[in-house]
Write an enzyme that holds these catalytic residues in place. Sequence first.
Site, PDB file in Angstrom:
ATOM      1  N   ASP A 279      42.519  32.409  43.639  1.00  0.00           N
ATOM      2  CA  ASP A 279      42.969  32.156  42.274  1.00  0.00           C
ATOM      3  C   ASP A 279      42.402  30.857  41.708  1.00  0.00           C
ATOM      4  OD1 ASP A 279      44.457  34.463  42.474  1.00  0.00           O
ATOM      5  OD2 ASP A 279      46.296  33.432  43.033  1.00  0.00           O
TER       6      ASP A 279
ATOM      7  N   HIS B  83      39.139  37.721  46.320  1.00  0.00           N
ATOM      8  CA  HIS B  83      39.074  36.575  45.420  1.00  0.00           C
ATOM      9  C   HIS B  83      40.093  35.521  45.831  1.00  0.00           C
ATOM     10  CE1 HIS B  83      42.411  38.980  43.874  1.00  0.00           C
ATOM     11  NE2 HIS B  83      42.860  37.882  43.273  1.00  0.00           N
TER      12      HIS B  83
ATOM     13  N   HIS C  85      42.071  36.876  48.956  1.00  0.00           N
ATOM     14  CA  HIS C  85      42.978  38.016  49.049  1.00  0.00           C
ATOM     15  C   HIS C  85      42.481  39.182  48.206  1.00  0.00           C
ATOM     16  CE1 HIS C  85      44.483  35.499  45.718  1.00  0.00           C
ATOM     17  NE2 HIS C  85      44.961  36.611  45.172  1.00  0.00           N
TER      18      HIS C  85
ATOM     19  N   ARG D 100      53.830  35.117  39.533  1.00  0.00           N
ATOM     20  CA  ARG D 100      53.153  34.091  40.333  1.00  0.00           C
ATOM     21  C   ARG D 100      53.333  32.724  39.703  1.00  0.00           C
ATOM     22  NH1 ARG D 100      46.853  34.460  39.847  1.00  0.00           N
ATOM     23  NH2 ARG D 100      47.457  33.552  37.842  1.00  0.00           N
TER      24      ARG D 100
END
Length: 287
Positions: A121, A119, A260, A275
């Site tokens: 983000d 995927h 990733h 994050r």
Amino acid sequence: MSVAAVQSHDSVVSGAIGIRPLQPTIGAEIEGVDLSRPISSAQRDAIKAAILKYKVVFFRDQPLDNNQHAAFARNFGPLYTHPSTKRDPKISQIHKISAVDQVEYDKRRGDLKDGDGYHTDTSWRLVPTWGAVLRAVTLPEVGGDTVWVDGNLAYEGLSSELKERLEDLHVTHDFRAALQSGGNDYPIVAHPVVRTHRETGLKTLWVNLTQRPQILGVELAESRELLDEVLRQYKRPEFQVRFSWKPNSVAFWDNRAAVHYAVRNYGDFPRLLERVLIADEPLYADL
């Protein structure tokens, strides 16, 4: 920034900070910079050029607090506050990436096979975030690596026939289940399966396999067939870099250039990373 501009930065990058490529086109470790302190404009430009070239860069031995983490990311654009993840109460842009929460989310979904969760983000947004800075907080003794895939290599590795089939197709990105569980919502959006990177001009195979993808304009059976081909590309080791986390490690990647996958091979250990997402410029000609 054009491909030529990226190439012209090679001497600047090697002169201002130390760069050690991990794979020819994806992944590099950066040394010679302290992320806990303000960075110079030359360091900022060198890091950005390295990200454009290698898609994801890694920093070791960087003990950061939340303020330092957010301050570093802010050098590269305005920060984006994600609506659904748990976040630090004092710094809204810090998102806690909890293994426990992710397992619960996957149980609610129930339609994703183990090993298929490649995927990028915030692809569910009309204008996704361009960058992400992720740092280790609580790690298992072993396991818990993250894999990044060079989306351009994945595209270039397709047959000519598959490139032609995918060229003008769009794929859905549906994050509504997670958003609605937190009292939020967002329409289902569709992005091109093959995107052209705004700064490098490279074509990228760009599908989020965790967000109920469906390729539009084709039969469901053909959509599934094409998505299986995309997944096969993502899983090819020659298109990947694999990063083993250590205490105080930081990863910074380009959401537009890479997908990733978080490897979950550490049992029920409460792995935790934090994050910060960096917003992209909404150029409406691209929408």
